[in-house]
Design an enzyme around this catalytic site. Structure first.
Site, PDB file in Angstrom:
ATOM      1  CE1 TYR A   9      21.820  25.662  42.833  1.00  0.00           C
ATOM      2  CE2 TYR A   9      21.818  23.947  41.156  1.00  0.00           C
ATOM      3  CZ  TYR A   9      21.527  25.239  41.547  1.00  0.00           C
ATOM      4  OH  TYR A   9      20.913  26.100  40.658  1.00  0.00           O
TER       5      TYR A   9
ATOM      6  N   GLY B  52      20.522  30.606  34.121  1.00  0.00           N
ATOM      7  CA  GLY B  52      20.717  30.486  35.564  1.00  0.00           C
ATOM      8  C   GLY B  52      21.982  29.690  35.837  1.00  0.00           C
ATOM      9  CB  CYS B  53      22.744  27.130  38.386  1.00  0.00           C
ATOM     10  SG  CYS B  53      24.028  25.938  38.815  1.00  0.00           S
ATOM     11  CG  PHE B  54      27.881  27.808  34.886  1.00  0.00           C
ATOM     12  CD1 PHE B  54      28.057  27.164  36.097  1.00  0.00           C
ATOM     13  CD2 PHE B  54      28.822  28.757  34.501  1.00  0.00           C
ATOM     14  CE1 PHE B  54      29.145  27.432  36.909  1.00  0.00           C
ATOM     15  CE2 PHE B  54      29.920  29.042  35.311  1.00  0.00           C
ATOM     16  CZ  PHE B  54      30.074  28.372  36.526  1.00  0.00           C
ATOM     17  CD1 TRP B  55      28.291  24.192  38.088  1.00  0.00           C
ATOM     18  CD2 TRP B  55      27.202  23.921  40.018  1.00  0.00           C
ATOM     19  NE1 TRP B  55      29.125  24.602  39.086  1.00  0.00           N
ATOM     20  CE2 TRP B  55      28.498  24.453  40.286  1.00  0.00           C
ATOM     21  CE3 TRP B  55      26.340  23.674  41.089  1.00  0.00           C
ATOM     22  CZ2 TRP B  55      28.919  24.732  41.593  1.00  0.00           C
ATOM     23  CZ3 TRP B  55      26.764  23.955  42.378  1.00  0.00           C
ATOM     24  CH2 TRP B  55      28.049  24.474  42.619  1.00  0.00           C
TER      25      TRP B  55
END
Length: 202
Positions: A182, A33-36
């Protein structure tokens, strides 16, 4: 002259040692999912030498973030993990991966929907592949749910990893307020705890 020669030889020996240590490092790539969020998870694992957020699995060369989010490149947001196998095993990295994502949704992870947010494990050798497959099966049995995570032999398919721009690297740290907003808005923490319980913290 004698002291200078000793110093030079010592410096060369230290350089050779450093090179040998770095040469022993191995690479793994995970898409969760979100790479952050995935990069933050691996940044905190002892034995991980470095991480890079980026893209993998698609057909577009050197894609930008703006291109990938159009869902037309075939790439997924990924994290390249360089690690010292003497300090952390591939199996331990797999556990970090699973417990920081939701592998049960084929259409994304938690609040991030779309093909670029699918979960995947890109393997670089037969040992990684075998371990990833076994781990995938074990997670399915543990969660009693079908696992949507793709396991791809990246060397066999010739898939390269493309790093994202500097703006996205270690975003949880360089843009902490933005990342925290986020993370809270996404509800990633509660969702992972619902799925994994206390393992979501491990």
């Amino acid at each position: 002259m004698f002291k200078k020669t000793i110093f030079t030889l010592t410096a060369m020996a230290l350089s050779a040692t450093a090179f040998a240590a770095s040469a022993a490092d191995q690479v793994a790539v995970f898409a969760g999912g979100c790479f952050w969020s995935m990069q933050k998870a691996f940044d905190h694992v002892p034995g991980v030498v470095k991480t890079r957020a980026g893209f993998m699995g698609g057909h577009v060369k050197n894609p930008t973030y703006e291109e990938v989010v159009t869902e037309t490149t075939g790439h997924v947001e990924s994290v390249e993990v360089t690690y010292d196998p003497a300090k952390v095993s591939y199996d331990q990295l797999l556990q970090t991966f699973w417990h920081h994502t939701d592998p049960t949704n084929p259409n994304g992870v938690i609040c991030d929907y779309g093909s670029s947010y699918r979960t995947a494990i890109f393997t670089y050798n037969d040992d990684q592949y075998v371990r990833a497959v076994a781990s995938n099966q074990a997670v399915g049995q543990q969660l009693h749910k079908p696992i949507a995570t793709l396991i791809v032999k990246s060397t066999a398919t010739g898939l390269p990893f493309y790093p994202a721009s500097d703006y996205h690297q270690h975003f949880w740290k360089t843009h902490a307020a933005h990342y925290d907003a986020y993370y809270l808005g996404c509800g990633r923490g509660p969702a992972l705890h619902k799925l994994w319980g206390d393992l979501a913290d491990s």
